[in-house]
Design a protein around this motif. Sequence first.
Motif, PDB file in Angstrom:
ATOM      1  N   ILE B  61     -12.142  -2.911 -51.918  1.00 15.90           N
ATOM      2  CA  ILE B  61     -12.479  -2.503 -50.549  1.00 15.90           C
ATOM      3  C   ILE B  61     -13.666  -3.309 -50.039  1.00 15.90           C
ATOM      4  CG2 ILE B  61     -13.396  -0.535 -49.194  1.00 15.90           C
ATOM      5  CD1 ILE B  61     -10.616   0.040 -50.273  1.00 15.90           C
ATOM      6  N   PHE B  62     -13.637  -3.645 -48.757  1.00 14.21           N
ATOM      7  CA  PHE B  62     -14.827  -4.214 -48.105  1.00 14.21           C
ATOM      8  C   PHE B  62     -14.900  -3.631 -46.706  1.00 14.21           C
ATOM      9  CE2 PHE B  62     -17.617  -7.117 -45.930  1.00 14.21           C
ATOM     10  CZ  PHE B  62     -18.521  -7.517 -46.907  1.00 14.21           C
ATOM     11  N   ILE B  70     -16.706   7.456 -49.019  1.00 17.22           N
ATOM     12  CA  ILE B  70     -15.586   7.523 -49.959  1.00 17.22           C
ATOM     13  C   ILE B  70     -15.820   8.764 -50.810  1.00 17.22           C
ATOM     14  CG2 ILE B  70     -14.264   6.352 -51.746  1.00 17.22           C
ATOM     15  CD1 ILE B  70     -15.435   3.696 -50.803  1.00 17.22           C
ATOM     16  N   ASN B  71     -14.910   9.700 -50.680  1.00 16.87           N
ATOM     17  CA  ASN B  71     -15.003  10.926 -51.459  1.00 16.87           C
ATOM     18  C   ASN B  71     -14.283  10.732 -52.785  1.00 16.87           C
ATOM     19  OD1 ASN B  71     -16.320  12.289 -49.292  1.00 16.87           O
ATOM     20  ND2 ASN B  71     -14.334  12.487 -48.275  1.00 16.87           N
ATOM     21  N   ALA B  72     -14.969  11.052 -53.869  1.00 14.90           N
ATOM     22  CA  ALA B  72     -14.394  10.911 -55.208  1.00 14.90           C
ATOM     23  C   ALA B  72     -14.608  12.236 -55.939  1.00 14.90           C
ATOM     24  CB  ALA B  72     -15.080   9.777 -55.940  1.00 14.90           C
ATOM     25  N   HIS B  77     -19.641   8.922 -51.582  1.00 15.05           N
ATOM     26  CA  HIS B  77     -20.430   7.691 -51.464  1.00 15.05           C
ATOM     27  C   HIS B  77     -20.496   7.246 -49.998  1.00 15.05           C
ATOM     28  CE1 HIS B  77     -20.004   6.931 -55.859  1.00 15.05           C
ATOM     29  NE2 HIS B  77     -18.825   7.478 -55.686  1.00 15.05           N
ATOM     30  N   THR B  83     -20.535  -2.853 -47.249  1.00 15.43           N
ATOM     31  CA  THR B  83     -20.329  -2.155 -48.521  1.00 15.43           C
ATOM     32  C   THR B  83     -19.010  -2.612 -49.129  1.00 15.43           C
ATOM     33  OG1 THR B  83     -21.352  -0.150 -47.607  1.00 15.43           O
ATOM     34  CG2 THR B  83     -20.137   0.106 -49.650  1.00 15.43           C
ATOM     35  N   PHE B  84     -19.010  -2.888 -50.421  1.00 13.99           N
ATOM     36  CA  PHE B  84     -17.739  -3.140 -51.109  1.00 13.99           C
ATOM     37  C   PHE B  84     -17.531  -2.055 -52.153  1.00 13.99           C
ATOM     38  CE2 PHE B  84     -18.994  -4.705 -55.318  1.00 13.99           C
ATOM     39  CZ  PHE B  84     -20.313  -5.060 -55.126  1.00 13.99           C
ATOM     40  N   ALA B  85     -16.291  -1.896 -52.587  1.00 11.69           N
ATOM     41  CA  ALA B  85     -15.986  -0.848 -53.565  1.00 11.69           C
ATOM     42  C   ALA B  85     -14.807  -1.248 -54.432  1.00 11.69           C
ATOM     43  CB  ALA B  85     -15.677   0.475 -52.857  1.00 11.69           C
ATOM     44  N   LEU B  86     -14.824  -0.733 -55.641  1.00 13.58           N
ATOM     45  CA  LEU B  86     -13.650  -0.784 -56.515  1.00 13.58           C
ATOM     46  C   LEU B  86     -13.248   0.656 -56.812  1.00 13.58           C
ATOM     47  CD1 LEU B  86     -11.652  -2.241 -58.480  1.00 13.58           C
ATOM     48  CD2 LEU B  86     -13.392  -1.963 -60.254  1.00 13.58           C
ATOM     49  N   VAL B  87     -12.035   1.027 -56.431  1.00 17.03           N
ATOM     50  CA  VAL B  87     -11.450   2.306 -56.831  1.00 17.03           C
ATOM     51  C   VAL B  87     -10.561   1.978 -58.016  1.00 17.03           C
ATOM     52  CG1 VAL B  87      -9.990   4.238 -56.161  1.00 17.03           C
ATOM     53  CG2 VAL B  87     -11.493   3.168 -54.460  1.00 17.03           C
ATOM     54  N   GLU B  92      -9.321   9.470 -58.303  1.00 18.11           N
ATOM     55  CA  GLU B  92      -9.145  10.201 -57.044  1.00 18.11           C
ATOM     56  C   GLU B  92     -10.089   9.632 -55.984  1.00 18.11           C
ATOM     57  OE1 GLU B  92      -9.689  14.352 -57.856  1.00 18.11           O
ATOM     58  OE2 GLU B  92      -8.206  14.325 -59.458  1.00 18.11           O
ATOM     59  N   HIS B  93      -9.587   9.512 -54.745  1.00 16.15           N
ATOM     60  CA  HIS B  93     -10.412   8.935 -53.676  1.00 16.15           C
ATOM     61  C   HIS B  93      -9.870   9.309 -52.309  1.00 16.15           C
ATOM     62  CE1 HIS B  93      -7.076   6.185 -54.374  1.00 16.15           C
ATOM     63  NE2 HIS B  93      -7.207   5.797 -53.125  1.00 16.15           N
TER      64      HIS B  93
END
Lengths: 113, 113
Positions: B61-62, B70-72, B77, B83-87, B92-93
Amino acid sequence: MIVKPYSEVPAENVETAGAEKVTIRWLLGKGSPAPNFYLRLIEVQPGGHSPYHAHPAEHEIFILEGHGRINAKGKSHPVGPGTFALVEPNEEHQFENTGSTTLKFLCLVPIER
Amino acid sequence: MIVKPYSEVPAENVETAGAEKVTIRWLLGKGSPAPNFYLRLIEVQPGGHSPYHAHPAEHEIFILEGHGRINAKGKSHPVGPGTFALVEPNEEHQFENTGSTTLKFLCLVPIER
């Protein structure tokens, strides 16, 4: 889950022959749990460019900021914020900043196995 | 080589159960020559969210524009531009727009084989 501002990842100089004024941030790279592809953020300063080259791995590109062009065999493609691109495997390419501000883009590559 | 503004790719409504006010643009998707992973641009309108779910494929994600979270599992978060992310696989996300403008982000997934 990793969630982080890209600015927390250090920008490293790209020392490859043919690269001028280029840095790379490995947002999701070798040390990360990314299972299939790497996420990198590349910055090219005004007047700078990546090498003109080709390799077996594709690139998926998204331009975040700045203006420039992607030079390919016999053609040059202008790019700006919101442009995306696919550089196919073994296709010759070069990223060039033709503007007066930083050219900033995401560049994703598959993990070589 | 494909080089194109993302705005030329139509935004499709996401009809999945649990998705509210979400559209997706398949910038490099099934019809494209992308060999290993797909590039999608997702827009969530204010008050909207994606389903809270999990699946075997990871997301990279970017965040391009807007604010949200981002709900986990057990954690939320905050995210904004840059912001970047790795799920990770099976995590769960949910992506939620908590701001007053469109939350716009890139979401990459591996091609299922």
